[in-house]
Structures are given as structure tokens and as C-alpha cells.
Design a protein around this motif. Structure first.
Motif, PDB file in Angstrom:
ATOM      1  N   ARG A  34      66.582  -5.490  20.326  1.00 10.30           N
ATOM      2  CA  ARG A  34      65.989  -6.025  18.669  1.00 10.30           C
ATOM      3  C   ARG A  34      64.751  -6.833  18.975  1.00 10.30           C
ATOM      4  O   ARG A  34      63.870  -6.887  18.051  1.00 10.30           O
ATOM      5  N   SER A  35      64.806  -7.466  19.984  1.00  9.83           N
ATOM      6  CA  SER A  35      63.710  -8.413  20.285  1.00  9.83           C
ATOM      7  C   SER A  35      62.230  -8.020  20.466  1.00  9.83           C
ATOM      8  O   SER A  35      61.209  -8.468  20.506  1.00  9.83           O
ATOM      9  N   VAL A  36      62.181  -6.709  21.011  1.00 13.03           N
ATOM     10  CA  VAL A  36      60.894  -6.008  21.584  1.00 13.03           C
ATOM     11  C   VAL A  36      60.176  -5.468  20.250  1.00 13.03           C
ATOM     12  O   VAL A  36      60.966  -4.825  19.250  1.00 13.03           O
ATOM     13  N   TYR A  37      59.145  -5.765  20.330  1.00 10.68           N
ATOM     14  CA  TYR A  37      58.159  -5.404  18.990  1.00 10.68           C
ATOM     15  C   TYR A  37      58.219  -4.087  18.539  1.00 10.68           C
ATOM     16  O   TYR A  37      58.287  -3.685  17.418  1.00 10.68           O
ATOM     17  N   ILE A  38      58.577  -2.970  19.297  1.00  5.80           N
ATOM     18  CA  ILE A  38      58.352  -1.564  18.776  1.00  5.80           C
ATOM     19  C   ILE A  38      59.817  -1.292  18.118  1.00  5.80           C
ATOM     20  O   ILE A  38      59.797  -0.343  17.335  1.00  5.80           O
ATOM     21  N   THR A  39      60.798  -2.041  18.115  1.00  2.00           N
ATOM     22  CA  THR A  39      61.875  -1.810  17.281  1.00  2.00           C
ATOM     23  C   THR A  39      61.951  -2.787  15.871  1.00  2.00           C
ATOM     24  O   THR A  39      63.000  -2.466  15.103  1.00  2.00           O
ATOM     25  N   GLN A  40      61.072  -3.544  15.812  1.00  4.17           N
ATOM     26  CA  GLN A  40      60.798  -4.239  14.492  1.00  4.17           C
ATOM     27  C   GLN A  40      60.835  -3.383  13.345  1.00  4.17           C
ATOM     28  O   GLN A  40      61.395  -3.591  12.239  1.00  4.17           O
ATOM     29  N   PRO A  41      59.726  -2.263  13.389  1.00 11.33           N
ATOM     30  CA  PRO A  41      59.969  -1.292  12.126  1.00 11.33           C
ATOM     31  C   PRO A  41      60.885  -0.704  12.193  1.00 11.33           C
ATOM     32  O   PRO A  41      61.601  -0.379  10.715  1.00 11.33           O
ATOM     33  N   PHE A  42      61.835  -0.411  12.994  1.00 11.25           N
ATOM     34  CA  PHE A  42      63.287   0.225  12.527  1.00 11.25           C
ATOM     35  C   PHE A  42      64.194  -0.853  12.056  1.00 11.25           C
ATOM     36  O   PHE A  42      64.930  -0.564  10.917  1.00 11.25           O
ATOM     37  N   GLY A  43      64.029  -2.273  12.021  1.00 13.19           N
ATOM     38  CA  GLY A  43      64.740  -3.122  11.566  1.00 13.19           C
ATOM     39  C   GLY A  43      64.558  -3.241  10.022  1.00 13.19           C
ATOM     40  O   GLY A  43      65.422  -3.369   9.372  1.00 13.19           O
ATOM     41  N   GLN A  44      63.156  -2.945   9.970  1.00 15.04           N
ATOM     42  CA  GLN A  44      62.798  -3.097   8.404  1.00 15.04           C
ATOM     43  C   GLN A  44      63.233  -1.822   7.739  1.00 15.04           C
ATOM     44  O   GLN A  44      63.813  -2.018   6.555  1.00 15.04           O
ATOM     45  N   PHE A  45      63.307  -0.536   8.331  1.00 13.82           N
ATOM     46  CA  PHE A  45      63.742   0.498   7.831  1.00 13.82           C
ATOM     47  C   PHE A  45      65.405   0.455   7.650  1.00 13.82           C
ATOM     48  O   PHE A  45      65.579   0.607   6.314  1.00 13.82           O
ATOM     49  N   GLY A  55      75.895   1.463  -1.628  1.00 12.20           N
ATOM     50  CA  GLY A  55      76.869   1.909  -2.041  1.00 12.20           C
ATOM     51  C   GLY A  55      76.965   3.432  -1.532  1.00 12.20           C
ATOM     52  O   GLY A  55      77.904   4.098  -1.871  1.00 12.20           O
ATOM     53  N   GLU A  56      75.753   4.029  -0.986  1.00  9.74           N
ATOM     54  CA  GLU A  56      75.676   5.555  -0.700  1.00  9.74           C
ATOM     55  C   GLU A  56      75.608   5.332   0.909  1.00  9.74           C
ATOM     56  O   GLU A  56      76.219   6.405   1.555  1.00  9.74           O
ATOM     57  N   ILE A  57      74.857   4.536   1.467  1.00  6.36           N
ATOM     58  CA  ILE A  57      74.443   4.585   3.001  1.00  6.36           C
ATOM     59  C   ILE A  57      74.583   3.288   3.469  1.00  6.36           C
ATOM     60  O   ILE A  57      73.935   2.376   2.843  1.00  6.36           O
ATOM     61  N   GLN A  58      75.318   3.117   4.511  1.00  7.75           N
ATOM     62  CA  GLN A  58      75.394   1.788   5.333  1.00  7.75           C
ATOM     63  C   GLN A  58      74.845   2.027   6.880  1.00  7.75           C
ATOM     64  O   GLN A  58      75.529   2.607   7.636  1.00  7.75           O
ATOM     65  N   ILE A  59      73.674   1.658   7.236  1.00  5.57           N
ATOM     66  CA  ILE A  59      73.386   1.809   8.666  1.00  5.57           C
ATOM     67  C   ILE A  59      73.565   0.610   9.532  1.00  5.57           C
ATOM     68  O   ILE A  59      73.361  -0.628   8.994  1.00  5.57           O
ATOM     69  N   ASN A  60      74.264   0.498  10.380  1.00  5.31           N
ATOM     70  CA  ASN A  60      74.984  -0.505  11.250  1.00  5.31           C
ATOM     71  C   ASN A  60      74.222  -0.574  12.513  1.00  5.31           C
ATOM     72  O   ASN A  60      74.208   0.224  13.394  1.00  5.31           O
ATOM     73  N   TRP A  61      73.084  -1.374  12.850  1.00  5.08           N
ATOM     74  CA  TRP A  61      72.214  -1.343  13.989  1.00  5.08           C
ATOM     75  C   TRP A  61      73.236  -1.966  15.271  1.00  5.08           C
ATOM     76  O   TRP A  61      73.196  -3.227  15.151  1.00  5.08           O
ATOM     77  N   ALA A  69      78.935  10.152  19.469  1.00  9.36           N
ATOM     78  CA  ALA A  69      79.085   8.784  19.840  1.00  9.36           C
ATOM     79  C   ALA A  69      78.532   7.613  19.227  1.00  9.36           C
ATOM     80  O   ALA A  69      78.849   6.592  19.079  1.00  9.36           O
ATOM     81  N   MET A  70      77.316   8.170  18.688  1.00 10.21           N
ATOM     82  CA  MET A  70      76.401   7.038  17.728  1.00 10.21           C
ATOM     83  C   MET A  70      75.974   7.927  16.762  1.00 10.21           C
ATOM     84  O   MET A  70      75.970   9.392  17.003  1.00 10.21           O
ATOM     85  N   GLY A  71      75.747   7.335  15.378  1.00  6.23           N
ATOM     86  CA  GLY A  71      75.209   8.176  14.374  1.00  6.23           C
ATOM     87  C   GLY A  71      73.966   8.297  14.127  1.00  6.23           C
ATOM     88  O   GLY A  71      73.379   9.432  13.522  1.00  6.23           O
ATOM     89  N   MET A  72      73.222   7.637  14.804  1.00  8.20           N
ATOM     90  CA  MET A  72      71.442   7.615  14.461  1.00  8.20           C
ATOM     91  C   MET A  72      70.727   6.789  15.961  1.00  8.20           C
ATOM     92  O   MET A  72      71.466   5.875  16.534  1.00  8.20           O
ATOM     93  N   THR A  73      69.765   7.430  16.166  1.00 12.18           N
ATOM     94  CA  THR A  73      68.953   6.668  17.199  1.00 12.18           C
ATOM     95  C   THR A  73      67.476   6.732  16.881  1.00 12.18           C
ATOM     96  O   THR A  73      66.916   7.501  16.029  1.00 12.18           O
ATOM     97  N   TYR A  74      67.056   5.592  17.030  1.00  8.21           N
ATOM     98  CA  TYR A  74      65.182   5.274  16.909  1.00  8.21           C
ATOM     99  C   TYR A  74      64.764   5.219  18.584  1.00  8.21           C
ATOM    100  O   TYR A  74      65.039   4.179  19.112  1.00  8.21           O
ATOM    101  N   THR A  75      64.068   6.711  18.737  1.00  9.60           N
ATOM    102  CA  THR A  75      64.021   6.344  20.161  1.00  9.60           C
ATOM    103  C   THR A  75      62.662   6.966  20.467  1.00  9.60           C
ATOM    104  O   THR A  75      61.704   7.042  19.659  1.00  9.60           O
ATOM    105  N   SER A  76      62.266   7.380  21.904  1.00  3.25           N
ATOM    106  CA  SER A  76      61.059   7.711  22.146  1.00  3.25           C
ATOM    107  C   SER A  76      60.992   9.278  22.321  1.00  3.25           C
ATOM    108  O   SER A  76      62.045   9.907  22.508  1.00  3.25           O
ATOM    109  N   PRO A  77      60.124   9.947  21.654  1.00  3.64           N
ATOM    110  CA  PRO A  77      60.118  11.171  21.712  1.00  3.64           C
ATOM    111  C   PRO A  77      60.349  12.046  23.062  1.00  3.64           C
ATOM    112  O   PRO A  77      60.952  12.883  23.033  1.00  3.64           O
ATOM    113  N   SER A  78      59.990  11.224  24.197  1.00  3.45           N
ATOM    114  CA  SER A  78      60.016  12.146  25.398  1.00  3.45           C
ATOM    115  C   SER A  78      61.436  11.882  25.944  1.00  3.45           C
ATOM    116  O   SER A  78      61.664  12.370  27.155  1.00  3.45           O
TER     117      SER A  78
END
Length: 323
Positions: A35-46, A56-62, A82-91
Motif C-alpha cells: 500500500r505504501s508504494v507510489y504505484i499502488t496509490q491510484p488503485f487505492g483511489q480506485f 450496495g452493489e460492489i464492495q472491494i476489499n483491498w 483465491a483472490m477476486g481482483m489484482t492490480y498488477t504488472s502487465p508482464s
């Protein structure tokens, strides 16, 4: 940070969630970095915006980053549930989707890429491997530079040296005559300190604070672009109504992603000053030499894509991403 993370939730007027008639769909999410790394901050805002706009429709739990699931296994973890979503590197999931790393292989910005069929084709290619490609959170300005522990005065000095990469960068480093070493971001410092690697490729932010005293030379210009795919488990995606699917995808691709693409300029300038203050020296390629380097980067990476995914699909995607 002094950029768009401080903005209000300007997209609130785009989508108005209907009254909930059932429990929200819960999505546990994991990211390539903590969470503390700069590249994850946009995902936190998302996550914040989605949870507010789709209440009431979607709840994302990071749930966290590599401490929850190893970065190179996150896409597979999403695919198997095992997980529902990832914000990851393309490679990081090229073993599953051989074309995923092409998201880096451009000098175009997000809006230019979105004007093509690239994101639609990536959706289809991921679906073939039972992964839902929701979209990307772009960072076109965060291209990738070479950082070396010892002073170098030309690209020729890299021959035989060990340079940390992620998979997309591997063909370029090989083309330079160096030895690519694939490591997660969290292992770079220790490997550099111990001499296991002679340098690394990384984005332009966070380097002075973390690597001051270890890096002597930065090679510029940076190459490629950064963009972070948001992948979802297909079963969870299929739990959503077509209307909800459409609204969530539209929010990411047409509202949120364009706002994230050009937020980094002030941070890059501040980081450049911090690196200079920390004693980093810059080997700045210019003119024809810079152009040859950029062409080498693209040609080497696309050649590997063609080898792994087929020449036809590589040519199709490159036509969308070339400037």
C-alpha cells in the motif's frame, strides 16, 4: 504526493447506483506492491471511488500486496478464485496471457491507445485464459530507466553486467549484451547491496530515497510506458448483471483511467532533483543514439511477443500501439 490523488471524487456525477436489492458483491483484491508504494496509490483511489459510487452493489476489499500473495502468482490466484481482483504488472502474467506485456510496449498515452481496439482485444485474449480484463490504470509518464551501481559512460559498458528486470524488459537487456535477472521489486535493494546484480530497470520515482548511495548512473531516456491491468475472477464477474458489468467497466476505462494518466509530472521533476542531490549521475542519450535505443527496445520486445504469441497477433497489437 501533490497530484490528482488530492482531487475530489469528480466522477460521482457519471454513475448513480440504483437502490440495492441484495447484498453487494464482495471482491477481495491484492496488488503487485504494498500500500505504501507510489504505484499502488491510484488503485487505492480506485477502490475508494468504486466503493462509494457502487455502494450496495460492489464492495472491494483491498487485502494488501506481496505479503498476502506473491506478485508473480497474483493473476493465477485471481483465475483460480483465491483472490477476486489484482492490480498488477502487465508482464507478471505473461505465462497465462503471452500478450499481456504488450501494454508496456508503446510511447502513446492512454487516450491514444483507448481510441484503438487495444483494450477490447486484451479483454478477449484474457477471457481465453479465464481472466476478466477490466481495464488498466495507466501511468504513461512512468517509463523505465536503467540504474547502475557503478559509473557507465555508454551503452557498450553494460555488456556482460547483470541487470534486474521484469519480464517485458528482458529482451532489451539481452539486446544490450547484458544479463537480465528477473526479480520482484521488493528484492532489488538487497540484490544491489550484495552485488548479486549490477543494476536494475525501474520507473522514475522513489529511487533517491531508496537507493541513494547505491546508484551511480541513471541511463535516460526511459523506454516504454507503465500501465497496470486490473484483472478480475471470471466467476465473480459473471455474478454481476450485464448492466453492472457495463457501468463498472465504463467507469474504469472512460472516467477513472483518463484522469490517472497525466498526474505524475510534478513528482518526476521533484524526483529528478532528489536524485541529483543524492549524487546520481545521468547518462542522457540524445538524437540518433536515443532513437536507436528506443527502436531497439521496441523491436526486441515485439520480436519476443511474436515468438510467444504468434506473428499475426503481435503485428495486430503493435499496429495499435506504435506511434
Amino acid at each position: 504526493m501533490k497530484h490528482a490523488f488530492k482531487t475530489a471524487l469528480v466522477a460521482a456525477s457519471l454513475l448513480t447506483a440504483p437502490a440495492a436489492i441484495a447484498d453487494p458483491i464482495e471482491i477481495n483484491a491484492v496488488t503487485l506492491a504494498p500500500r505504501s508504494v507510489y504505484i499502488t496509490q491510484p488503485f487505492g483511489q480506485f477502490v475508494e471511488e468504486v466503493n462509494e459510487m457502487f455502494e450496495g452493489e460492489i464492495q472491494i476489499n483491498w487485502r494488501g500486496g506481496p505479503e498476502v500473495m506473491p506478485p508473480f502468482g497474483q493473476a493465477e490466484g485471481v483465475r483460480n478464485g483465491a483472490m477476486g481482483m489484482t492490480y498488477t504488472s502487465p508482464s507478471y502474467h505473461q505465462g497465462l496471457v503471452p500478450t499481456s506485456g504488450t501494454m508496456n510496449l508503446s510511447f502513446l498515452n492512454y487516450e491514444e491507445i483507448a481510441a484503438t481496439d487495444y483494450h477490447e482485444r486484451m479483454t478477449e485474449l484474457h477471457a481465453e485464459q479465464d481472466l476478466m480484463f477490466l481495464g488498466e490504470i495507466p501511468a504513461t509518464q512512468l517509463n523505465f530507466q536503467i540504474y547502475m551501481r557503478e559509473e557507465v559512460t555508454s551503452l557498450a559498458d553494460l555488456e556482460g553486467l547483470r541487470i534486474r528486470v521484469f519480464p517485458t524488459l528482458l529482451p532489451l537487456v539481452q539486446a544490450l549484451g547484458a544479463e537480465p535477472i528477473v526479480l520482484p521489486m521488493g528484492e532489488i535493494y538487497t540484490a544491489l547491496e550484495r552485488g548479486t546484480i549490477d543494476g536494475y530497470m525501474q520507473g522514475p520515482l522513489g529511487q533517491a530515497e531508496q537507493f541513494g548511495g547505491l546508484v551511480s548512473t541513471v541511463i535516460q531516456p526511459g523506454v516504454y510506458r507503465a500501465g497496470f491491468p486490473v484483472l478480475m475472477n471470471m466467476d465473480i464477474w459473471n455474478e454481476m448483471s450485464p448492466d453492472l458489468q457495463d457501468r463498472l467497466m465504463t467507469f474504469l476505462r472512460e472516467d477513472f483511467a483518463p484522469r490517472m494518466d497525466d498526474i505524475w509530472a510534478d513528482d518526476i521533476a521533484e524526483e529528478r532533483a532528489a536524485m541529483e542531490a543524492a549524487g546520481f549521475q545521468f547518462l542522457e542519450l540524445t538524437g540518433e543514439e536515443a532513437e536507436r535505443y528506443e527502436d531497439m527496445a521496441m523491436d526486441a520486445a515485439w520480436a519476443v511477443t511474436a515468438e510467444n504469441a504468434g506473428e499475426e497477433i503481435a503485428a495486430e497489437l503493435r499496429a495499435m500501439l506504435d506511434r
